[in-house]
Design a protein around this motif. Structure first.
Motif, short mmCIF file in Angstrom:
data_model
loop_
_atom_site.label_atom_id
_atom_site.label_comp_id
_atom_site.label_asym_id
_atom_site.label_seq_id
_atom_site.Cartn_x
_atom_site.Cartn_y
_atom_site.Cartn_z
N ARG A 94 0.83 -1.21 0.00
CA ARG A 94 0.00 0.00 0.00
C ARG A 94 0.86 1.26 0.00
NH1 ARG A 94 -4.06 -0.51 4.87
NH2 ARG A 94 -4.65 1.56 4.08
N SER A 95 2.09 1.17 0.48
CA SER A 95 2.99 2.33 0.53
C SER A 95 3.88 2.43 -0.71
CB SER A 95 3.86 2.26 1.78
OG SER A 95 3.07 2.26 2.95
N GLY A 96 3.81 1.43 -1.60
CA GLY A 96 4.57 1.47 -2.83
C GLY A 96 6.04 1.15 -2.68
N ILE A 97 6.38 0.32 -1.70
CA ILE A 97 7.78 -0.09 -1.51
C ILE A 97 7.87 -1.60 -1.54
CG2 ILE A 97 8.33 1.95 -0.12
CD1 ILE A 97 8.18 0.14 2.38
N LEU A 143 3.63 -0.97 13.11
CA LEU A 143 4.26 -1.41 11.87
C LEU A 143 4.02 -0.40 10.75
CD1 LEU A 143 3.25 -5.20 11.98
CD2 LEU A 143 5.55 -4.26 12.28
N ALA A 144 2.83 0.19 10.71
CA ALA A 144 2.53 1.20 9.69
C ALA A 144 3.40 2.43 9.90
CB ALA A 144 1.05 1.57 9.75
N HIS A 145 3.62 2.81 11.16
CA HIS A 145 4.53 3.93 11.48
C HIS A 145 5.93 3.64 10.93
CE1 HIS A 145 6.51 6.91 14.27
NE2 HIS A 145 7.49 6.02 14.17
N GLU A 146 6.44 2.44 11.15
CA GLU A 146 7.78 2.10 10.68
C GLU A 146 7.84 2.03 9.16
OE1 GLU A 146 10.13 2.34 12.64
OE2 GLU A 146 9.03 2.26 14.54
N ILE A 147 6.81 1.49 8.54
CA ILE A 147 6.74 1.48 7.08
C ILE A 147 6.69 2.91 6.56
CG2 ILE A 147 5.21 0.95 5.13
CD1 ILE A 147 6.79 -1.45 6.02
N GLY A 148 6.04 3.81 7.30
CA GLY A 148 6.02 5.22 6.92
C GLY A 148 7.42 5.81 6.87
N HIS A 149 8.25 5.47 7.87
CA HIS A 149 9.65 5.92 7.85
C HIS A 149 10.35 5.45 6.58
CE1 HIS A 149 10.30 7.92 11.62
NE2 HIS A 149 9.94 6.90 12.36
N VAL A 150 10.14 4.17 6.25
CA VAL A 150 10.82 3.60 5.07
C VAL A 150 10.33 4.28 3.80
CG1 VAL A 150 11.20 1.51 3.74
CG2 VAL A 150 11.14 1.39 6.24
N ARG A 223 10.31 13.96 11.40
CA ARG A 223 10.01 12.71 10.70
C ARG A 223 9.14 11.80 11.54
NH1 ARG A 223 14.89 8.40 10.78
NH2 ARG A 223 15.17 8.31 13.03
N GLU A 224 9.20 11.93 12.89
CA GLU A 224 8.31 11.12 13.73
C GLU A 224 6.86 11.53 13.53
OE1 GLU A 224 8.98 8.42 15.47
OE2 GLU A 224 11.04 8.61 14.75
N TYR A 225 6.61 12.83 13.40
CA TYR A 225 5.24 13.29 13.12
C TYR A 225 4.76 12.73 11.78
CZ TYR A 225 5.44 16.76 16.93
OH TYR A 225 5.53 17.38 18.16
N ARG A 226 5.63 12.75 10.78
CA ARG A 226 5.24 12.24 9.45
C ARG A 226 4.98 10.74 9.49
NH1 ARG A 226 8.43 13.62 4.31
NH2 ARG A 226 10.07 12.44 5.37
N ALA A 227 5.80 10.00 10.25
CA ALA A 227 5.60 8.56 10.35
C ALA A 227 4.33 8.25 11.13
CB ALA A 227 6.81 7.90 11.01
#
Length: 299
Positions: A94-97, A143-150, A223-227
């Motif tokens: 869903r995140s395209g990675i 897990l979604a937060h961490e995928i957001g970082h990636v 970046r934590e806010y974005r994740a």
């Protein structure tokens, strides 16, 4: 001993890489008969500053596995591991990675981290404590937060910022050190720098480095806010909030995350409100993160 060995290995790699680049570019000494050669000095600092950051970035997955004891799930041995792989695969798609490696590390504290040199070659790991105490919806949010970082490319961007900051810290420390050595200790043109210059430069590297780290930590907090936002969009805002509140409730549990990994973890260790020290925190407080999520226009 392992951490000391990894530290020495990383620094040896930086010296080798930086030395090769400087040799290829033909950058000579920045100390000349007429004083500092600013062009050579800037090139020297940029090469060493960026080399340090990017060697650490390229070694980040390997170092993370070694320092945390993360066991990568090659083939799931139980239902929980199968659920982790399936959930991460769905979030990654869903995140395209590309599917990252997924691992578990032992820690009584609920925690997680993501690392890797690019978004399609990453590692996402969660602690055993997190799996034991969080609900499935909360784990999915983490897990979604961490995928957001990636997906956001945070590891690469942070390395770029750290590299530039390192370069300018080295650059200005040597300019100021050279000035003090000449003005205070009377070193003349054509004289090689002595112990005073090197001692002053080392002190200034530390002082300027501490001050400049506020810039790096500002981006780390951003970046934590974005994740968190990515976690809310992928797994639900309330689930992300619940996961953060769970982390806050565990603040008295022993923090077993290695110090060098804390900036990558979802929880740094809790702190309240604003203070001067907050400028050097890699994470906003849980309260600040929850408040930001509550204002987010997403379900």
């Amino acid at each position: 001993m392992m951490r000391i060995g990894l530290f020495l290995l990383t620094n040896l790699a930086v010296l080798v890489v930086a030395g090769l680049i400087l040799s290829i570019l033909g950058v000579g000494s920045y100390h000349g008969a007429g004083g500092l050669n600013l062009t050579n000095l800037l090139m020297f600092c940029l090469v060493f500053g960026m080399a340090g950051s990017f060697v650490s970035l390229f070694m980040s997955k390997w170092i993370a596995k070694k320092t945390t004891g993360t066991q990568v799930i090659e083939s799931p041995s139980n239902q929980a591991e199968q659920w982790l792989l399936t959930t991460v695969a769905d979030l990654a798609q869903r995140s395209g990675i590309k599917m990252p490696e997924v691992g578990i590390f032992y820690s009584t504290q609920s925690n997680a981290f993501a690392t890797g040199w690019n978004k399609n070659d990453a590692l996402v790991a969660v602690s055993s404590g997190l799996l034991e105490r969080m609900s499935a919806d909360e784990v999915r949010a983490v897990l979604a937060h961490e995928i957001g970082h990636v997906a956001n490319g945070d590891m690469v961007t942070l390395s770029l910022i750290q590299g530039v900051v390192n370069a300018f810290v080295m650059f200005f420390a040597r300019i100021v050190g050279d000035f003090i050595d000449r003005a205070v200790f009377g070193r003349g043109d054509g004289e090689a720098p002595g112990l005073a210059y090197f001692a002053i430069t080392m002190v200034l590297d530390i002082v300027f480095g501490i001050l400049a780290s506020a810039i790096v930590m500002w981006f780390s907090r951003y970046r934590e806010y974005r994740a968190d936002e990515a976690g809310a969009r992928l797994a639900g805002k309330q689930n992300m909030i619940n996961a953060l509140l769970r982390l806050r409730d565990e603040q008295n549990l022993p923090d077993q995350m290695p110090k060098e990994m804390q900036a990558l973890a979802i929880a740094e260790g809790q702190h309240q409100g604003f203070s001067f020290a907050a400028l050097f925190h890699s994470h906003p407080s849980i309260e600040q993160r929850v408040e930001a999520l509550q204002k987010l226009q997403v379900q």
